[in-house]
Design a protein around this motif. Structure first.
Motif, PDB file in Angstrom:
ATOM      1  N   ARG A 147       0.335  -0.818   0.078  1.00 19.84           N
ATOM      2  CA  ARG A 147       0.021   0.177  -0.069  1.00 19.84           C
ATOM      3  C   ARG A 147       0.963   1.359  -0.008  1.00 19.84           C
ATOM      4  O   ARG A 147       1.932   1.221   0.874  1.00 19.84           O
ATOM      5  N   ASN A 184      -8.875   7.544  -0.652  1.00 23.07           N
ATOM      6  CA  ASN A 184      -8.785   5.934  -1.032  1.00 23.07           C
ATOM      7  C   ASN A 184      -9.954   6.049  -2.125  1.00 23.07           C
ATOM      8  O   ASN A 184     -11.069   6.863  -1.994  1.00 23.07           O
ATOM      9  N   ARG A 229      -7.848   0.809  -0.838  1.00 28.42           N
ATOM     10  CA  ARG A 229      -7.414   0.813  -2.075  1.00 28.42           C
ATOM     11  C   ARG A 229      -7.431   2.198  -2.071  1.00 28.42           C
ATOM     12  O   ARG A 229      -7.810   2.634  -2.382  1.00 28.42           O
TER      13      ARG A 229
END
Length: 451
Positions: free
Chosen positions: A131, A420, A430
């Motif tokens: 991430r 996001n 994500r």
């Protein structure tokens, strides 16, 4: 990277780049610091942003460490900057400020498909299973600094010309520490970056510089309240500010180590001390906001990168008082002016050649809680507690550039956007990071009903 309107003592997902707000939590974003009863400055949170999901303690040690407490003697400062040792005042004294006349108010426009397509094409794809959190974008999008996490590790990395991320530092504990800010030298060789060493904004931090050809050292480490570091790399040196106690801070510079300089790291040089915010680059100037000599208001100050001595500010900027979140690319300056008598804040712009500043935007939702101003030529970006926006000075049109929450950065021909997906705030959401050449984007279309 989501935000909320409430302040937090936890470290934010994306700390404010100006870091002029002191590294203590507990006050609304961008409010001036206040005193504790004990006499120490009460320092506010940088942003009312959502929290990073953090865990762990510590960074990998630097290969070579400079002294943790810079010891160089300060050079002479400008007479107006020798204010008393107290936190930035919160008064509304504006008698010295030229009024900002609303000459050309901006109008909101929908995000055009040309921008939407360009941003989608410029999406950064994090390595599988990791991430990414955006930290900084470089001129004309030549480089991007990100934080990458996979649940087991966390690292600071720089992405150059769409190549695979190059690791700057792997944190020894992937939970407690996070990447705060970064800058890269014009030739791409030297990267200065700051790491917060804890879950809260009053945690210690360290500032590092890495040589792309090999080698890294720690420039400074701070445990005292003060501005969170926003390193600026110019002319072979790194510039930053850090707290020195009693509500004061000092701006330091340190040369990046060059080939043949030996193993002895040069000591940081103190350039200016006062009650001040973190400095930012404004063309050939290093500028910052600080308390005035009488301690009743705040003002802009600057030094020259060429001489490292106090420098005059252009146009009407020297007369400004109590502005907030100033930013500049050297030719254009922007800041937030609080409305009188609890009125609405305004986004104010001054450009070379103008006789006075111009108020371009006020009112909800685009100017409600606006913060984190950035400039790239004709483009100004900012964030609010609900979304990020961009203003095109050529057409006086502005647009909401993130679906919800997130932030945007305009810088020297580059535009980076982060948010996001699906409006989720949790660690499993994500993250979307899009980086494009801002100087290649078409103008934002001006709405027909815009005056």
């Amino acid at each position: 990277m989501a935000t909320s309107g409430r302040p937090s003592s936890r470290a934010p997902d994306r700390p404010d780049r100006r870091c002029g707000r002191w590294a203590r939590a507990g006050a609304p974003p961008e409010r001036p610091a206040r005193w504790h009863r004990s006499g120490a400055p009460r320092v506010p949170a940088l942003l009312g942003s959502a929290l990073l999901v953090l865990a762990g303690l510590g960074c990998s040690p630097a290969h070579e460490s400079a002294p943790t407490d810079p010891t160089a003697s300060p050079v002479a400062s400008a007479p107006s900057s020798s204010g008393p040792a107290h936190a930035l005042p919160s008064g509304s004294a504006r008698t010295a400020s030229p009024p900002a006349a609303v000459v050309r108010a901006a109008c909101e426009a929908p995000l055009p498909e040309s921008w939407r397509s360009a941003l989608a094409a410029g999406e950064f794809r994090a390595p599988a299973g990791q991430r990414a959190v955006l930290t900084e974008v470089g001129p004309r999008a030549r480089w991007t600094v990100v934080q990458l996490s996979d649940g087991r590790s966390r690292r600071a990395a720089v992405v150059e010309d769409a190549e695979a991320p190059r690791t700057l530092l792997t944190f020894t504990d992937p939970v407690e520490h996070q990447l705060l800010a970064a800058d890269v030298s014009a030739d791409g060789r030297w990267t200065a970056f700051a790491v917060l060493e804890g879950r809260t904004l009053d945690s210690p931090w360290s500032l590092y510089v890495q040589d792309a050809r090999g080698g890294m050292r720690r420039l400074a480490r701070s445990t005292l309240p003060g501005p969170l570091p926003q390193p600026v790399v110019r002319n072979g040196s790194v510039f930053w500010a850090q707290g020195t106690g009693k509500g004061r801070a000092t701006i330091f510079s340190s040369p990046v180590r060059r080939p043949g300089s030996g193993n002895r790291a040069p000591s940081p040089r103190a350039l200016h001390s006062g009650v001040l915010d973190a400095p930012f680059a404004a063309g050939g100037l290093l500028a910052w906001r600080e308390a005035s000599a009488d301690g009743r208001s705040t003002q802009l100050s600057a030094l020259s990168f060429a001489t490292l001595r106090p420098a005059g500010l252009p146009g009407p900027l020297a007369a400004l008082r109590d502005l907030r979140s100033p930013t500049s690319d050297g030719a254009t300056w922007a800041w937030i002016e609080e409305g009188k008598d609890a009125g609405e804040p305004r986004l104010v712009v001054w450009r070379q050649g103008q006789s006075s500043p111009v108020a371009r935007l006020s009112g909800a939702p685009a100017a409600e809680g606006l913060d984190q101003l950035r400039i790239s030529g004709e483009l100004i970006t900012w964030r609010t507690p609900e979304a990020a926006y961009a203003l095109d000075l050529r057409t006086s049109a502005y647009t909401r550039i993130t679906p919800q929450y997130g932030y945007a950065q305009a810088r020297a021909g580059a535009l980076a956007v982060a948010y996001n997906e699906d409006r989720a705030k949790g660690p499993g959401a994500r993250s979307v990071i899009q980086v494009v050449r801002a100087d290649r984007l078409p103008r934002l279309p001006k709405p027909r009903d815009c005056g």
